[in-house]
Design a protein around this motif. Structure first.
Motif, PDB file in Angstrom:
ATOM      1  N   VAL A 115       0.724  -1.001  -0.061  1.00 18.96           N
ATOM      2  CA  VAL A 115       0.016  -0.030   0.129  1.00 18.96           C
ATOM      3  C   VAL A 115       0.881   1.588   0.075  1.00 18.96           C
ATOM      4  N   SER A 116       1.831   1.366   0.691  1.00 24.94           N
ATOM      5  CA  SER A 116       2.749   2.476   0.766  1.00 24.94           C
ATOM      6  C   SER A 116       3.485   2.880  -0.511  1.00 24.94           C
ATOM      7  N   ILE A 117       3.758   1.725  -1.291  1.00 24.88           N
ATOM      8  CA  ILE A 117       4.341   1.992  -2.640  1.00 24.88           C
ATOM      9  C   ILE A 117       3.461   2.454  -3.519  1.00 24.88           C
ATOM     10  N   LEU A 118       2.234   1.724  -3.676  1.00 23.42           N
ATOM     11  CA  LEU A 118       1.042   2.042  -4.433  1.00 23.42           C
ATOM     12  C   LEU A 118       0.692   3.667  -4.144  1.00 23.42           C
ATOM     13  N   PRO A 125       9.349  10.334  -8.963  1.00 20.54           N
ATOM     14  CA  PRO A 125       9.661  10.017 -10.357  1.00 20.54           C
ATOM     15  C   PRO A 125       9.694   8.521 -10.761  1.00 20.54           C
ATOM     16  N   THR A 126       9.502   8.409 -12.156  1.00 23.70           N
ATOM     17  CA  THR A 126       9.579   7.006 -12.534  1.00 23.70           C
ATOM     18  C   THR A 126      10.949   6.693 -12.694  1.00 23.70           C
ATOM     19  N   PRO A 201       4.521  -0.564  -9.781  1.00 24.27           N
ATOM     20  CA  PRO A 201       4.862  -0.025 -10.991  1.00 24.27           C
ATOM     21  C   PRO A 201       6.173  -0.986 -11.493  1.00 24.27           C
ATOM     22  N   ASP A 202       6.065  -0.962 -12.751  1.00 20.74           N
ATOM     23  CA  ASP A 202       7.449  -2.006 -13.633  1.00 20.74           C
ATOM     24  C   ASP A 202       8.637  -1.477 -12.981  1.00 20.74           C
ATOM     25  N   TYR A 203       8.837  -0.326 -12.619  1.00 25.24           N
ATOM     26  CA  TYR A 203      10.332   0.004 -12.145  1.00 25.24           C
ATOM     27  C   TYR A 203      10.695  -0.197 -10.690  1.00 25.24           C
ATOM     28  N   VAL A 204       9.686  -0.891  -9.890  1.00 30.33           N
ATOM     29  CA  VAL A 204       9.932  -1.440  -8.653  1.00 30.33           C
ATOM     30  C   VAL A 204      10.129  -2.659  -8.622  1.00 30.33           C
ATOM     31  N   GLY A 205      11.251  -3.206  -8.181  1.00 31.47           N
ATOM     32  CA  GLY A 205      11.620  -4.629  -8.183  1.00 31.47           C
ATOM     33  C   GLY A 205      13.151  -4.710  -8.327  1.00 31.47           C
ATOM     34  N   LEU A 206      13.726  -5.936  -7.853  1.00 33.67           N
ATOM     35  CA  LEU A 206      15.050  -6.341  -7.691  1.00 33.67           C
ATOM     36  C   LEU A 206      15.320  -6.866  -9.049  1.00 33.67           C
TER      37      LEU A 206
END
Length: 377
Positions: A115-118, A125-126, A201-206
């Protein structure tokens, strides 16, 4: 002492407990390896008795854990979650407090992370910079959520003398029920037929480096090992860690030395819950990319109890114990897919392994609490 007393059940339990309590690290490692080997041999006998090929089963057991790059990545991914949740349990056990609520703290931490990320993503910024910022926010939120949920049974134990085993078990069910309702109603992804949140978002991840598997990143495992080292140092080399252990096992001595035992119990449960929340942050960011129906999540928090027991509640020992459980669970999935051995038999054999490896440490803990192991204990 009479000869009858010396040969009685109490005397025998004393001798066995004394031997186990005085065992060196190498001896305990040998006991664990012998337990695993014995359990697997018993499992193979059961497989043969049920009419299946035990050699093929053993081959599938090994291939299912280490057979290919993709399978190894799955084993390490599962191990990462078992190590983190195992450390969360070990913190509490080592301090003499029973945290059976790691599964609930894992669920609450995962919800806070997602929830905090969304909710903050539209304001950042992206791209890579925004992704790192969001992952940091989600990780902190997960630790806060898990920590606060862990603090609750700590407060009840310290200030209301509530049994933490009962309260943490109850809080597991409450967390799963409430989070499930939230995901079914206000937090459900728009248009989705599944009970889950929107995707991160697509740019969130390892990044999936080394293994090239999008569901596992070696960075997640390295961060996990770094956290294990921090916890081990905090529990053994700092005053806070000493206070936690003393308050858990000898509350009277802790108070005499100036430690606020009640506050320390709350801090211990909060610390344990925060690590459970961090485990969930890795689960969301590295693996799922969203948060899903809590009842469908693997029972990492419950299995972590056995992981911690196998590791003698030592944060460093949790690493090999977590790897073992990761391998067993990966093999279980492989055997279910590629053999005709019934899933009930597979689960039963995995259960035998867990019981065998956890039993010696469980007996050690019980003996210590019961005062077994000799007159000087």
């Amino acid at each position: 002492m009479s000869s009858a007393d010396q040969s009685g059940p109490r005397s025998m339990a004393d001798r066995v407990a004394g031997r186990l309590l005085e065992a060196t690290v190498l001896e305990r490692l040998g006991i664990a390896l012998a337990s695993v080997t014995t359990a697997i041999l018993i499992g193979l006998v059961l497989v043969a008795a049920a009419g299946y090929n035990p050699i093929l089963f053993l081959n599938n057991l090994i291939v299912g854990a280490l057979g290919s790059e993709r399978i190894l990545a799955r084993t390490l991914r599962l191990s990462t979650f078992f190590i983190l949740t195992g450390v969360a349990v070990a913190i509490a056990f080592r301090a003499g407090v029973f945290n059976i609520g790691v599964q609930g703290q894992f669920v609450v931490g995962g919800l806070f992370c997602t929830v905090s990320i969304l909710w903050t993503a539209p304001f950042l910024p992206t791209g890579t910079v925004g992704g790192i910022g969001l992952m940091l926010i989600g990780t902190v939120a997960a630790a806060v959520g898990g920590g606060l949920y862990g603090a609750l049974p700590g407060v009840l134990k310290a200030y209301a003398d509530a049994n933490e085993i009962i309260t943490t078990i109850m809080l597991n069910f409450i967390a799963i029920g409430v989070v499930s309702w939230l995901l079914t109603n206000p937090l459900r992804a728009e248009g989705s037929t599944n009970v889950q949140t929107e995707r991160l978002p697509d740019y969130v991840g390892l990044p999936p480096i080394v293994f090239g598997d999008s569901s596992f990143s070696i960075i997640g495992l390295l961060l996990t090992l770094a956290l294990v080292a921090v916890v081990a140092i905090a529990m053994t080399r700092t005053g806070i860690g000493y206070d936690m252990v003393t308050s858990g096992y000898q509350a009277g001595a802790a108070v005499y030395s100036g430690v606020d035992a009640k506050r320390t119990i709350v801090a211990t449960m909060t610390f344990s819950g925060a690590v459970a929340g961090l485990a969930s942050a890795v689960y969301v960011i590295m693996f799922q990319g969203r948060f899903i129906e809590p009842a469908s999540i693997h029972t990492y928090g419950y299995d972590a109890i056995a992981v911690s027991l196998l590791a003698a509640n030592n944060p460093l020992g949790v690493v090999p114990a977590g790897l073992l459980f990761g391998g067993l669970n990966s093999s279980s999935s492989y055997i279910q897919t590629y053999s005709d051995v019934p899933v009930q038999l597979i689960d039963g054999i995995v259960g035998i392994v867990i019981v065998f490896v956890a039993a010696p440490e469980l007996f050690r803990m019980a003996a210590k609490r019961a005062g077994l192991g000799g007159e000087d204990r």
